[in-house]
Design an enzyme around this catalytic site. Structure first.
Site: not given
Ligand code: ADP
Ligand code: MG
Length: 633
Positions: A24, A85, A184, A208
């Site tokens: 992850d 990211k 994800e 999330d």
């Protein structure tokens, strides 16, 4: 021969075959996991840390990745990169000012792609992420004792081709071949084994809430065609790339600043160290409030713009009202994703919570309320995506078939009772979904909290079973032992997830927890546990019976002695002598059972208890009569 088999089941990966790992690669934190016959598990570093902050510091001759780089970021803003990211595979134009984060300057790099300017150097986000990935790769190699060269890596569902390609490039720079890029939310569903057991279509929402971003995805799981791999389609996504736990921290930091007598605008005038200290304090307060109703903070600030000692209490209610509008925004996104997917909230089969910020109770309850269902929290929300990536990796490696995938409960599930015995609520081989409940009580007068230990296994004593975990039911009003009514429900749903609910019926106090009982065990171990239970069946039953007798006889003796003390004067002395002899005989057996349960004659023990129960009937009657007399006076 036998030793060989044992060795291989202890180390499911032989040293020559290197497994594909699951990664992850997060905006805030990154993790690496591996899936063997016991199921997926996170790999820890040598300090026992499981989360690697995705923060990289470029010193002159060294690159520092992780916790220290994060904690000291404010001190070295010009050489530290976090949240790389956000820039992956995006053009500098696209990113714009929004990404001029934390000191680092975003500039157009090769092909106009967003890059980061650190001093004289220009780094691509791929290079920065490669340092994080290389660190995770080394962690996995140290743990597995084999070179690691392949990984399944997760990305947000909304990542476009360029962002996915950039992620692959980062992996290549870190010496990793990307076996597959997985969304994800899909990984989160895989971690829970959703779709494994079902032959129907299912709608799953993955909520999330991480450090800096919020994503909600609507997934459709189609029945598995080739047994191994359920088809998972992302129907819709929504979210906010600027909403997460960092914003909660900032609101708390503002609150702390206000408590020190400063306006939020004064923030910029504070020294870097001061801001760092306040932010860290805010994060600790936030995390504390996820578990406790109040947090107390003591902060000694020495700053030219602010010199003060802060001693402050912040309640969960206060924090909840600070974040209320942010939480509301996440729920609006949930409504959006349902609308885009053309699905009603009632039609959602499962809601999975992902991201560290879903530990905030107000977030959980908002989600529960909106979907009208208890969300999945059995797996750690920080870890669930990496675990799912590891599950996907094991599917690709072909080692998946070793996993426990069952439509029955592989091992009995129960609770610890007083004295160390196990009350089994759901027995082995019951088909799932399954449900059972049992009533318990307290064992000590005035007890206001009970600890519930959830156990798995076939043996009768706690020490011979596997503990899945414990939780507490607290806030029970003080009552005599045995009076509170604690109803405990065990529910194993169609996906094999166990939910345990406890409620004390007089006060309405409740508590609950969840587990994935099939993780952590291999098929061989399950068979061994079954075999052991047969070998020990006799002695286990004896031990269980003696423990129960000891607990119940102890309660009887206590009650009878109390009653005797009250009404002794009204009773025939020979009757009293007889009763006292019964009590002494039983007390001796109770004591012996405590010393050495295996040698106690359970039948004799039972007979002694029944004798006292029988002989004390007169005492009960006298005691009731006495209390009636007392009422009349
Ligand atoms: P990301 O997906 O962005 O990498 P994570 O899922 O690791 O992020 O979430 C990190 C966020 O979770 C941080 O803001 C952190 O403070 C928050 N967090 C972690 N534990 C808790 C907790 N116990 N209570 C509240 N927030 C928490
Ligand atoms: Mg994440």
């Amino acid at each position: 021969m036998a030793e060989d088999t044992n060795a291989s089941s202890d180390h499911p990966h032989s040293p020559t075959v290197s497994p594909t790992v699951g990664i992850d690669l997060g905006t805030t934190n990154s993790l690496v996991a591996v899936c063997d016959q016991r199921g997926p598990r996170i790999i820890e570093d040598d300090q026992g840390q499981r989360l690697l902050p995705s923060v990289v510091r470029f010193d002159d001759d060294d690159v520092l990745v992780g916790r220290r780089a994060r904690d000291e970021a404010v001190l070295h803003p010009e050489i530290t990169v976090s949240s790389a990211k956000r820039l992956m595979g995006r053009s500098a134009d696209e990113v714009g000012d929004a990404a001029n984060f934390r000191g680092a300057q975003v500039v157009p790099g090769p092909r106009g792609l967003a890059s980061i300017k650190l001093g004289t150097r220009v780094l691509t986000p791929q290079e920065v992420s490669a340092h994080v990935l290389a660190r995770l790769r080394r962690l996995a190699e140290d743990e597995l004792g084999t070179p690691v060269s392949r990984a399944v890596i997760t990305v947000p569902a909304y990542f476009d081709d360029a962002q996915r390609t950039a992620t692959r490039d980062a992996a290549r720079l870190a010496g990793l071949q990307t076996a597959r890029i997985v969304n994800e939310p899909t990984a989160a569903a895989l971690a829970y084994g959703l779709g494994n057991r079902s032959d129907e279509e299912r709608a799953v929402v993955v909520f999330d809430l991480g450090g800096g971003t919020f994503d909600v995805s609507l997934l459709q799981l189609l029945p598995a065609e080739d047994e191994m791999e359920a088809l998972c389609e992302v129907l819709a996504t929504a979210g906010d790339t600027a909403l997460g736990g960092d914003d909660f921290d900032q609101l708390l930091a503002d609150h702390i600043l206000n408590a020190a007598g400063l306006e939020s605008e004064a923030w910029a005038q504070l020294a870097a160290q001061t801001r760092q200290a306040i932010m860290q304090c805010a994060r600790r307060v936030k995390e504390h409030l996820s578990e406790h109703p109040v947090a107390r903070l003591a902060l000694d600030i020495e700053d030219p713009a602010l010199a003060t000692v802060l001693d402050l209490e912040i309640s969960r209610e206060q924090f909840e009202s600070m974040i209320e509008s942010l939480v509301r925004r996440t729920i609006e996104c949930c409504a959006q994703v349902l609308q885009d997917g053309g699905v009603e909230a009632e039609a959602i089969d499962r809601v999975v919570l992902v991201g560290g910020s879903t530990r905030v109770p107000a977030v959980r309850s908002a989600v529960r309320e909106f979907f009208g269902a208890e969300p999945y929290v059995a797996l750690d929300p920080d870890e669930v995506v990496a675990m799912g990536a590891a599950v996907q990796a094991s599917i690709l490696d072909g080692t998946r078939s070793d996993l426990l995938l069952l439509d029955v409960i592989p091992l009995s599930l129960g609770l610890e009772t007083v004295g160390g015995a196990v009350a089994k609520l759901l027995v082995r081989n019951a088909s799932i979904p399954a449900r059972a409940s049992e009533r318990f009580s307290t064992s000590v007068d005035g007890q206001t909290s009970v600890r519930l230990q959830v156990l798995q296994g076939e043996r009768e004593l706690v020490e011979d079973c596997r503990s899945l975990g414990t939780f507490h039911l607290s806030g029970i009003p003080p009552m005599p032992a045995g009076i509170p009514k604690i109803e405990v429900d065990f529910i194993v749903d169609a996906d094999g997830v166990l939910s345990v609910h406890a409620v004390e019926s007089r006060s309405g106090r409740r508590a609950s927890t969840q587990f994935v009982p099939s993780y952590g065990l291999t098929n061989d171990e399950v068979e061994q546990i079954e075999a052991d239970s047969f070998t020990h069946a006799r002695s286990d039953l004896h031990a269980h019976r003696v423990i129960d007798l000891r607990v119940n006889a102890g309660l009887d003796v206590k009650w009878i002695k109390e009653a005797l003390a009250r009404v002794r004067g009204d009773l025939d002395p020979t009757y009293v002598t007889e009763l006292e002899a019964d009590i002494r005989a039983l007390e001796e057996l109770i004591e012996e059972a405590g010393r050495n349960p295996s040698t106690v004659d359970a039948d004799a023990f039972q007979a002694a208890k029944e004798r006292l129960d029988r002989d004390s009937i007169r005492l009960h009657e006298e005691s009731i009569a006495a209390s009636l007399r007392a009422d009349q006076d």
